[in-house]
Structures are given as structure tokens and as C-alpha cells.
Scaffold this active site. Sequence first.
Site, PDB file in Angstrom:
ATOM      1  N   LEU A  22       4.200  -5.335  -0.638  1.00  0.00           N
ATOM      2  CA  LEU A  22       4.341  -5.561  -1.953  1.00  0.00           C
ATOM      3  C   LEU A  22       4.008  -5.076  -2.368  1.00  0.00           C
ATOM      4  CD1 LEU A  22       1.882  -8.934  -2.735  1.00  0.00           C
ATOM      5  CD2 LEU A  22       4.201  -8.819  -2.665  1.00  0.00           C
ATOM      6  N   GLY A  23       3.541  -3.101  -1.725  1.00  0.00           N
ATOM      7  CA  GLY A  23       3.705  -2.444  -2.395  1.00  0.00           C
ATOM      8  C   GLY A  23       2.441  -1.198  -1.408  1.00  0.00           C
ATOM      9  N   GLY A  35       0.248   2.360  -0.866  1.00  0.00           N
ATOM     10  CA  GLY A  35      -0.486   3.310  -1.949  1.00  0.00           C
ATOM     11  C   GLY A  35      -1.286   4.542  -0.816  1.00  0.00           C
ATOM     12  N   GLY A  69      -3.605   2.138   2.025  1.00  0.00           N
ATOM     13  CA  GLY A  69      -2.602   1.007   2.881  1.00  0.00           C
ATOM     14  C   GLY A  69      -1.417   0.729   1.919  1.00  0.00           C
ATOM     15  N   VAL A 107      -0.411  -3.278   1.091  1.00  0.00           N
ATOM     16  CA  VAL A 107       0.074  -4.759   0.218  1.00  0.00           C
ATOM     17  C   VAL A 107       0.948  -5.347   0.476  1.00  0.00           C
ATOM     18  CG1 VAL A 107      -0.303  -5.836  -1.696  1.00  0.00           C
ATOM     19  CG2 VAL A 107      -1.980  -3.579  -1.638  1.00  0.00           C
ATOM     20  N   LYS A 121      -3.775  -6.415   1.414  1.00  0.00           N
ATOM     21  CA  LYS A 121      -3.852  -5.050   2.306  1.00  0.00           C
ATOM     22  C   LYS A 121      -4.682  -5.003   2.921  1.00  0.00           C
ATOM     23  CE  LYS A 121      -5.722  -0.345  -1.247  1.00  0.00           C
ATOM     24  NZ  LYS A 121      -5.734  -0.328  -1.939  1.00  0.00           N
ATOM     25  N   ASP A 156     -10.977   2.479 -11.310  1.00  0.00           N
ATOM     26  CA  ASP A 156      -9.372   2.449 -11.851  1.00  0.00           C
ATOM     27  C   ASP A 156      -8.879   1.804 -12.011  1.00  0.00           C
ATOM     28  OD1 ASP A 156      -7.152   4.940 -10.030  1.00  0.00           O
ATOM     29  OD2 ASP A 156      -7.088   3.216  -8.492  1.00  0.00           O
TER      30      ASP A 156
END
Length: 697
Positions: free
Chosen positions: A28-29, A31, A34, A36, A50, A144
Site C-alpha cells: 500500500l505504501g 516510508g 517500513g 505498509v 506495517k 506526526d
Amino acid sequence: MSPQRNTGPGPEAELPEYAGHYRLESCLGSGGMGVVHLARGTTGMKLAVKVVHADFAKDPEFRGRFRQEVAAARRVSGAFTAPVVDADPEAERPWMATLYIPGPTLSDHVKRNGPMPPAQLRRLMAGLAEALRDIHRVGVVHRDLKPSNVLLAEDGPKVIDFGISRPKDSELRTETGKLIGTPPFMAPEQFRRPREVGSAADVFALGSVIVHAATGRGPFDSDSPYVVAYQVVHDDPDLTGVPEDIAPLVLRCLAKEPEDRPTPDELMRELRSTAASYDTQAFIPAPRTVETPEPEADIAGPKRRTRRPSRRVVLAGVAIALVIGAAVASALSIGGPAPASDAITPPKTRQFHAWVAKTTSEGGGAPQCSFGSGKLLCSRAGQVFALDPFGGSRLWRHTVADANGDGDGPPVLSGGLVQPSTGEGRHLEALDPSSGRSRWERTMPALNAVRASGDMLLVTGTDGKVTGVDAASGKTKWDRRIPGHSSPYFTSFAGDPLAYTTNTSDDGSGTRVTAVDPRTGDVRWDKRLDGRLEPFGTEDGSVYFLSVDSVYGETKALVSYDPVSGSMHSMVLPVRRELARATVNAGVVYLLAVGGSLEALDLDARKLLWHLETSVSRGSTPVADSGNVYFSSADGRLLAFDADKGRLIGQTPPRLRTDSGRVTATLPEPVIADGHVYASAPDGTVFAVDGRDPSRW
């Protein structure tokens, strides 16, 4: 499944196909810390998992921080956050799973569709304020909050990735071209004194997020993260493009000093006071027309239809009804003059038909209802009203003085009168159930909580003293403190003559349970039971409790206590449940958890009777009769399940409309009366169905 490649810092490494027993299906994405993944559990439930990068997994300090943050994240819950389902910070590659929430991030939405219109901005701000309130209540600071950490789901914005620890040297290090911490959304104190950062920093971030949603940029803008950091600390924010009605509130959020910023509760109150309603709705880039079929609402008589009308046809019918006469129109709208109460035929001589009634009160979420004096008694947005249970027509309406939101419960019949104030507020008032006229009023000094129990109102003051008020007359019958309880908050259950208050020890090792006679204030029994216990029902003289983990807030066991014999029964759940709600009927406990896990348990036999994954992300407290179990979902559906076999046997259409889609943190539970089931939805409707045949809903 082919191995997936790691992305992010450190050497590339193949990612596992599983995290725990969750199969990782797609990315899904990614960063700086880690990746996801979209994953599925053994029941098919979709999750967002994640998995921490291998480099960080080798760092003992990072693992320690990750363990602490997982524990904190489990405690956060609410309508606008994504609940944690499972986690393993001790795994070779630490991971955490939350419910998968379909929908774009705010960042992606703005990139694709441009700035949000003013109405959506207000709804976004209200949803984020409520999310921060829920997060801060359990002692967590997000630190955040930014557009990529806000999901725009159908039922409102969701805050994700809160409380995930960062590597110790990451405050101003790049991650794929961005900065961890994202300086445009960080508060000045995060740069000046990061060890003293508190909840006010999240409010600053909220202001920055709203500026981004309104303009497509942050309030502080530069190609250099270091220049942005200087601007955040020293310069005024650029609010060009922010709508005038919310710009002053956004500016207060962006105050340089934490003490000058509003709290999330203050933000919610300010937004309620504006002309716009305090609603959340689906975030869609362009208007769309949805024709949703409605259940039958034959107010005028037992006419049967072979085809349910579309919403457009229903609206046309409402217009015709307004021309024909106000008596028919009142069946579809709560407002205007009420018909005389003696015009209602006695219920026993009438035939029930499914109906839907739409409230006209501005603001508010799903109406909260109870049954009493042969009527459905409901409240919404400071209005209390009574509905005819056989047709849905409004019998009367009353504006509640000193209304405090929607309270925390519906109006109830106590002492033969309708008691609107069963939550908070200094003003007590009792209404005639036939006409809705006030029978008595009373203002209580320093009132903290009110609970109706039998024919009494138990009023707890801010000083901890409890006053017993006769519900029929409004007069004080007794006034005293309850031993062992500094500020008792009472719970009562239908058919039980006693009221209960609990007090859990600081370490969560034990709970003091006190049963009080509401007529006299006398303590009938007092017992210290092991663990953190929350009462949810009584039956055959026994009190039933959820045993909740004092750290994670998960329900881990069921407990019953018989005060006469002193006997206890307990049953450890096969799987701990997040934010569980329960009811007991005929010795069987029905338990519903976040994520839609519904199960039936026989506590005496310590046996799981059945388990079902309903795919409902959030549900109300379940209710049960001799044959079925019912609960309401966040999208306005009423669902029915066979109490013996645990299978879905009926559900109503969703009622979460784009023009009034507020989602509340607590969903009102359905009401069962005379074989009929009454429920309410976020679009403001109250509806009734026949509980004997859910398959026809």
C-alpha cells in the site's frame, strides 16, 4: 506469492509473505521505517500491516520504542482513528496490523482534486479534532499528524500512523525526498524543546493540515526543510486561500506558544457554533446521485407495495403529503405542530408496518431512543421527541434547556415521566409522556453526571456527593457519599432494582463493585473482584462483567458474580477482543468487537457457542431477544443474526447520506419492543422493522 522487495534505507531484503498469520497481498505504501501492506487474516478480514525495515529491526533501542508505541496505540479508539488489531514488536521484523480503511489519503486527494471546498474543510476539521480528543484522552501524542496520515474514508476522516516511534537520529533526516516529521506540520516546540512536546503540538499540526487541505500547500513553505523549520518558529503563517469563517480558528491552532492554542474539545465547540453543522461525510471529488431503496413506511394504512420506492420518489411523496395535510407530513418529519395525543389509536388495536421517520433537527448524529409509556422516546441535537411506534408519526417535541450535545444516553421513562437528562448538564427536567410538556424543572449546582434507576435519578456532583432525586416530583430524597468511590458513576439495567458503581485500582489488579438501592442510597452489597471489570448486564441476580486488560484495553475474559451465594464464574476468551460491547440474554453472552467479530458464549459452561466475522468495522452494543441478535453499524444499517446458529438473517439498507453523514464515537443500540425493532442512523432517521422476519428488511 512472489517475494516482495524491501524499500527504504539499508540493504535490500526480501519481505516475508506473512506477518504473524496475516498474509501480505500487496504493497500500500512505504516510508522511512517500513512498508505498509494490504493483508488478510484467516477469516478474510482486510488489514493494513506495517512491517519494519530490517535495519531498524536490528536496533534494540528502536525495538524498545516500538514496543511502547504499540502499547500506546492499542489504547486509542474512536470514530476517527484506525484501531489496532494485532502486533508483534518481538518478531524478527516487527509489525503492527490495523483495520484496512479504503479511501485516499488527504495528501493524494488534494493532489488529484485540488483544494477542498469550505463545507468539506469544516467537516475535516471537526473529524480531526475528535480524533485528537480520543488520542489525547489516553495520554498519547501523535507528533506526526500530516496529510499523508489522514485517510478520507466514506464515513469520515481517519487518523493513522499515530505514535509510531522514529529512529533516534531521524528528526531532520530525509526519507525518499521528504523529512521525517515533516517540518511544515511540526509545532515550534518540536524544534526548540522536543523533549517537552505535548498534546498542543498535535493541534498546531491540525491547523497546518487544514491549510494544506484548503490551499494545496502548508502555512510555511520553502524548498529547504531548514528554512521551513525557521519559519515555523519565527514567522507568521500564510493563510491566503483559507475560508474566512475558519481562518481565525486555524490561526489560533498555529499559535507559537502551546498554551495559546485551543484544545480539541474547544475546537469541536467552536465548529458546532458556526453556521455549518458538525457533520462528517464521504469525501468525494464531485457530486453524485445515489438512489437508495427505503423500507416500507405505510403511514396511512396497511397498503402493501411490491416495489420499494427510490429516494427520489419518496421525496416527491413527501411534497404531495405536505399539500394534502400536515398530519401525514408529520409522519416523515419531526417538526411543526404536534397532533393531539388522543388521536392515536391504542396500540393493541393496530397493525404494525415498517416505517422510516426523518428528523429535521440541525446537527447531531444518530438519534438515541428508548421505549416507554407505549412510545418511542428519542433525542437528537437538544431536542426530545416521542414517536408513534406503529407509524413513526411525531406525537410531540420538546427543546431541552442547557443541552450538552447529545448526552450519553436516550431519554428514559422514570417515575412515570420522561427524563431527558441522563448524561451531563446542570438542568434537570421531567416531561409528561402524553404531551411532552414540562412537569417539573430543577437546576443542580456543580452537577457531574445523572443516571436514571428505577423511579429515581442518581445525581453525582463534582464534589463526589450523590443526590437521590425522586423522578416523579423532582424532590431530593437523600444525599450522601458512597464509601470507596470519590466520584461514582452509576450503571443500571432494565428489571434490576439496584444501581452499580465501580472503582478500579490504579494498577488494574482489582475492581470495587458497589450495589446501591436508588430509593434510599443504602449500600446493598460491596465487593472487591480481581481485575479491571466493566459491568454490562444483570440476569437472575448475577452481575455480568467484561474483564479488560489494564494496559491494552482489550477484553480478555467474561465474569459473572452472584452476590447472594458469593459465587463467581469466569471464562477466558479464545481471542482477546478490541473495544468489545456485550449483552446477556437467557444465560448467553453476545459479544461484538471492533472489526465486526460477533460471538455467543455460555459463561456457566465456559463454552464458545459460535463465532462470526460480520465485516462491520464498528457496531453498537448488541441487543438480543429469544431468537435473534441485533446491532447497528456506523453506516446506518441494522443487522440481525440467528441467536442459535450465528448466521446473518437480515439487514436494512445503509443510511449514511452525503449531506448528513456524521459518525459518532458511540452508536445508539437498537430497541426491541413487542417483537418490533427500532433503530436510528447517522442521517438522522429513526426506523422500525418487524423482528419476526428480518429476511424481508
